[in-house]
Design a protein around this motif. Structure first.
Motif, PDB file in Angstrom:
ATOM      1  N   GLN A 179      -4.002   6.520   2.005  1.00  0.00           N
ATOM      2  CA  GLN A 179      -3.397   5.248   1.636  1.00  0.00           C
ATOM      3  C   GLN A 179      -4.089   4.651   0.380  1.00  0.00           C
ATOM      4  O   GLN A 179      -5.314   4.729   0.243  1.00  0.00           O
ATOM      5  CB  GLN A 179      -3.539   4.241   2.787  1.00  0.00           C
ATOM      6  N   SER A 180      -3.248   4.089  -0.505  1.00  0.00           N
ATOM      7  CA  SER A 180      -3.814   3.292  -1.601  1.00  0.00           C
ATOM      8  C   SER A 180      -4.106   1.898  -1.084  1.00  0.00           C
ATOM      9  O   SER A 180      -3.679   1.533   0.013  1.00  0.00           O
ATOM     10  CB  SER A 180      -2.827   3.207  -2.765  1.00  0.00           C
ATOM     11  N   THR A 181      -4.836   1.118  -1.843  1.00  0.00           N
ATOM     12  CA  THR A 181      -4.976  -0.302  -1.523  1.00  0.00           C
ATOM     13  C   THR A 181      -3.774  -1.036  -2.097  1.00  0.00           C
ATOM     14  O   THR A 181      -2.969  -0.476  -2.848  1.00  0.00           O
ATOM     15  CB  THR A 181      -6.253  -0.882  -2.130  1.00  0.00           C
ATOM     16  N   THR A 182      -3.681  -2.319  -1.784  1.00  0.00           N
ATOM     17  CA  THR A 182      -2.646  -3.142  -2.415  1.00  0.00           C
ATOM     18  C   THR A 182      -3.039  -3.532  -3.829  1.00  0.00           C
ATOM     19  O   THR A 182      -2.215  -4.007  -4.606  1.00  0.00           O
ATOM     20  CB  THR A 182      -2.411  -4.425  -1.595  1.00  0.00           C
ATOM     21  N   SER A 203       0.820  -1.195   0.000  1.00  0.00           N
ATOM     22  CA  SER A 203       0.000   0.000   0.000  1.00  0.00           C
ATOM     23  C   SER A 203       0.859   1.252   0.000  1.00  0.00           C
ATOM     24  O   SER A 203       1.825   1.372   0.766  1.00  0.00           O
ATOM     25  CB  SER A 203      -0.922  -0.003   1.227  1.00  0.00           C
ATOM     26  N   GLN A 226      -4.648  -4.054   4.409  1.00  0.00           N
ATOM     27  CA  GLN A 226      -4.676  -2.657   4.021  1.00  0.00           C
ATOM     28  C   GLN A 226      -4.327  -1.767   5.206  1.00  0.00           C
ATOM     29  O   GLN A 226      -4.363  -2.184   6.381  1.00  0.00           O
ATOM     30  CB  GLN A 226      -6.059  -2.287   3.478  1.00  0.00           C
ATOM     31  N   ARG A 255       1.216   2.267  -5.386  1.00  0.00           N
ATOM     32  CA  ARG A 255       1.692   1.066  -4.706  1.00  0.00           C
ATOM     33  C   ARG A 255       3.167   0.842  -5.015  1.00  0.00           C
ATOM     34  O   ARG A 255       3.703   1.359  -5.984  1.00  0.00           O
ATOM     35  CB  ARG A 255       0.918  -0.160  -5.175  1.00  0.00           C
ATOM     36  N   VAL A 308      -9.865   0.604   0.734  1.00  0.00           N
ATOM     37  CA  VAL A 308      -9.026   0.309   1.910  1.00  0.00           C
ATOM     38  C   VAL A 308      -9.903  -0.224   3.033  1.00  0.00           C
ATOM     39  O   VAL A 308      -9.537  -1.162   3.753  1.00  0.00           O
ATOM     40  CB  VAL A 308      -8.249   1.566   2.342  1.00  0.00           C
ATOM     41  N   GLN A 344      -6.352  -7.669  -3.837  1.00  0.00           N
ATOM     42  CA  GLN A 344      -5.836  -7.237  -2.532  1.00  0.00           C
ATOM     43  C   GLN A 344      -5.139  -8.360  -1.782  1.00  0.00           C
ATOM     44  O   GLN A 344      -4.295  -8.105  -0.926  1.00  0.00           O
ATOM     45  CB  GLN A 344      -6.967  -6.636  -1.690  1.00  0.00           C
TER      46      GLN A 344
END
Length: 747
Positions: free
Chosen positions: A293-296, A160, A279, A329, A265, A389
């Protein structure tokens, strides 16, 4: 008078005068007749020769009328032929119209059998296909250096990423109000109607406090750590509404919650804000800056008016125009080196694998038509979704195997199911070198295409990375009907069929196209459906015929009939509407034949009709030795080989129509041949007609040359003789003068 004695001078002058008078009479006769020879006495030789020439000229001239009539007879016949040709062309048009109408039968005669696993590419079936293995390019992990081979556990999503904005207010926390007046509150300048777009989802800021009842289609997110007001609502698509509030105002924490819900997230699970596995929630740093934050599974993208993003510390730009803040990411040794983009797909043998940025759903949340295995949700029919994710390379290999049939997942109706490897198959895997070892399965040759970046991420885009497809063939063996023969006797005069099924070489038949190439000459055609049912049908030309019947032929045989069961040949089914149209064309055709009959009878001149069997004899000379005999023909419909058609027999299919067209073409050729012969005879007659006219002129000219007088000479003679006669009269008068003198003496 005999006693009268004339003197010598008188007598001499009298004789001279008589001679001159005779000559003058002769000259005047020649001038009046224009001939120097008027009787045999004038010149016997020329007279009788000229008479002979004139007689011959007269005889030949008498023949010219007969020749002229003969020319008109030929012209009448030629006119008839032209009209007959036009009528034949009209009949051809009717026959061609029959060919262009519906075939006349809603179904044709056919026989069929089912060959297990057979396709158009291989009629032998697939009973002995074996799975093969195809290798991808090397896949690497995200470890530093880029040369570490990826393993089956390497995740498809990244680590992330975060975007830390500038400090918006000293010591700002998530609990501070979004547009508060107290010290430390944010001053983001957000008003009702403003929106932010986060990874394609919309965050809408609405006026007023949170509703007393939940709006239709929305779910309130309950208060949780870092969220103090609960002014956030979501819909089922991931869009978020934040109520700015008047009594209970929205906070910075509400904005963070809205961004995390839109990006994936966090999730709204039954009204509870839940952090998705793996996340990291967005926060406010100790220094008062936002940390989004971004997600994975996807990079973060936040788009909104520049003034709003600047107030939130996410950009330095200002104004009412939109700007975008991002957080990417990153990769690590536990991830693949190239991250899969959300929304990318793989199409494997016609089945679709979709990559989605979301947490893997729980089995209980799935419909009865879906099941989850690891991080793969499948419909049990080969179509799957891999969740980025937490998904891994192992999950991708499993999804590919579901599509090829190497592995199966039998749904249990509760979101779960039973995973199994098909008999004799080996699941796909990744080797120590980092290559995917994909099993093709036995159902079909492997074919993989993709959208987005999925093909390149998994090393399936070729050595250059630009290929648009990845293919691999199964290991094929000999099908169940290899070596068997199929025969058909001659069907409607076609070439008998004797084919042997094999690999397509040395005269054997493997594909449907090869079989049709053999059947075409026997007026048959083959098709095969998705279930391997091979159907052999009569061609359109012989839609009225039944395969294997006594009349049409085409009996089926060969060793294949002992291995497979063929159906009894079906009988063709007439199309009532099409046959009615063809029956009407039969009536039109017969009317044309009636016109052919009447036209041939009417093509006569002066009672002679060369198109109705009469003969014409033309004589060209006076002796009758030079002549021309023209034998007539009978060119009514029967004479041209044409017969009236019968409704329900003729024009009922293309073959019956083509037979009529063959006869019409033959009749047309016959008419053209006869027209050529008539033209040749007409040319001969016209040449002889011109010849006779010229010959008459020659004969008459020759006759004239023998008998005609020279008018110039005769005119000169007439003048000379007139002068001579006058002189002779004067001389006679002088001769009589001496006698008058003697008479005077006697008196």
């Amino acid at each position: 008078m005999s006693g009268i004695v004339l003197s010598a001078s008188v007598r001499q002058n009298l004789l001279s005068l008589q001679s001159t008078a005779d000559l003058l009479a002769t000259t005047q006769n020649r001038l009046s007749t224009g001939k120097s020879v008027n009787s045999a006495l004038d010149n016997p030789t020329n007279y009788f020769t000229a008479q002979s020439l004139d007689n011959r000229a007269s005889d030949i001239n008498n023949l010219l009328d007969g020749i002229a009539n003969g020319v008109q007879v030929l012209q009448a016949a030629n006119t008839g032929l032209t009209s007959l040709q036009k009528l034949i062309d009209s009949a051809k048009s009717i026959a061609n119209q029959a060919l262009q109408t519906t075939v006349g039968y809603s179904s044709k005669s056919s026989v069929s059998t089912t060959i297990a696993g057979a396709t158009a590419a291989d009629l032998r079936g697939t009973t002995s296909f074996a799975s093969a293995v195809a290798n991808s390019n090397v896949l690497y992990s995200g470890a530093a250096g880029g040369v570490t081979a990826a393993t089956s556990g390497a995740t498809l999503g990244g680590i992330s990423g975060s975007d830390t904005g500038t400090v918006i207010n000293a010591a700002t926390t998530a609990a501070k109000l979004l547009n508060g007046a107290a010290a430390g509150d944010a001053n983001a300048g957000v008003v009702a109607g403003d929106t932010l777009t986060v990874n394609g989802k919309t965050i809408t800021f609405a006026a007023g406090d949170q509703p007393t009842t939940t709006p239709t289609g929305l779910t309130q997110v309950a208060t949780s750590a870092g969220v103090t007001t609960g002014n956030v609502y979501t819909d089922t698509s991931g869009n978020v509404t934040v109520y700015l509030g008047s009594t209970t105002k929205a906070s910075i924490g509400d904005v963070l919650t809205a961004v995390d819900l839109a990006s994936g997230v966090q999730s709204n699970v039954a009204g509870t804000l839940t952090l998705n596995a793996g996340q990291t929630a967005s926060t406010v740093t100790g220094g008062g800056a936002l940390k989004l934050q971004s997600t994975t599974g996807s990079d973060l993208s936040v788009t909104g008016k520049a003034d709003i993003l600047k107030a939130l510390g996410l950009t330095s730009a200002t104004g009412a125009g939109n700007v975008t803040a991002t957080a990417a990411r990153t990769t690590s040794s536990t991830t693949v080196s190239s991250l899969v983009s959300s929304g990318s797909t793989l199409n494997v043998d016609g089945h679709v694998i979709t990559f989605k940025d979301a947490p893997t759903p729980a089995a209980a949340s799935l419909a009865s038509t879906q099941g989850v295995s690891g991080n793969v949700v499948t419909d049990g029919n080969g179509n799957s979704t891999v969740y980025l994710q937490s998904g891994t390379i192992s999950d991708v290999l499993k999804a590919i195997d579901f599509a090829t049939g190497v592995q199966t997942f039998t749904l249990n109706g509760s979101g779960g199911g039973t995973l199994a490897t098909a008999s004799g198959q080996t699941p796909s895997s990744i080797n120590t070198s980092g290559q995917l070892k994909l099993s093709t399965g036995v159902n079909a040759d492997l074919s993989i295409t993709g959208t987005g970046n999925a093909l390149s991420v998994f090393g399936l885009a070729g050595n250059t990375g630009t290929a648009s497809a990845f293919t691999a063939a199964r290991t094929s063996g000999v099908g169940g009907i290899a070596g068997k023969t199929l025969t058909f006797t001659s069907f409607n005069g076609g070439t008998a069929v004797n084919v042997t099924f094999g690999d397509g070489t040395n005269g054997t038949v493997k594909t449907l196209d090869q079989l049709n190439s053999q059947l075409q000459a026997n007026n048959l055609a083959a098709t095969i459906d998705a279930n391997g049912q091979l159907t052999i049908t009569a061609s359109n030309d012989y839609a009225s015929s039944t395969i294997g019947s006594t009349v049409a032929g085409g009996a089926i045989g060969g060793t294949l009939t002992s291995a497979l069961t063929f159906t009894t040949a079906s009988t063709p089914t007439q199309d009532v509407v099409a046959q009615s149209a063809r029956a009407n064309l039969v009536s039109q055709y017969n009317n044309i034949l009636n016109q052919i009959d009447t036209t041939s009878v009417d093509s006569s001149f002066n009672g002679v009709n060369l198109l109705n069997g009469d003969q014409l004899k033309l004589v060209f000379d006076e002796t009758g030795k030079s002549s021309l005999n023209i034998t007539g023909v009978t060119y009514n419909s029967k004479g041209l080989g044409l017969a009236s058609l019968t409704v329900g027999v003729d024009f009922i299919d293309n073959a019956a129509t083509n037979r009529v067209l063959t006869n019409l073409n033959s009749a047309s050729s016959t008419l053209r041949s006869e027209a050529s012969a008539l033209g040749s005879n007409l040319s001969v007659v016209q040449i002889r007609q011109d010849f006779n006219k010229n010959l008459i002129n020659v004969l008459q000219t020759g006759s004239s040359n023998l008998t005609l007088a020279d008018t110039n000479v005769e005119a000169a003679n007439s003048q000379a003789l007139s002068t001579r006669q006058s002189i002779a009269v004067s001389a006679l008068s002088l001769a009589n003068t001496s006698q008058q003198s003697v008479l005077q003496l006697l008196r």
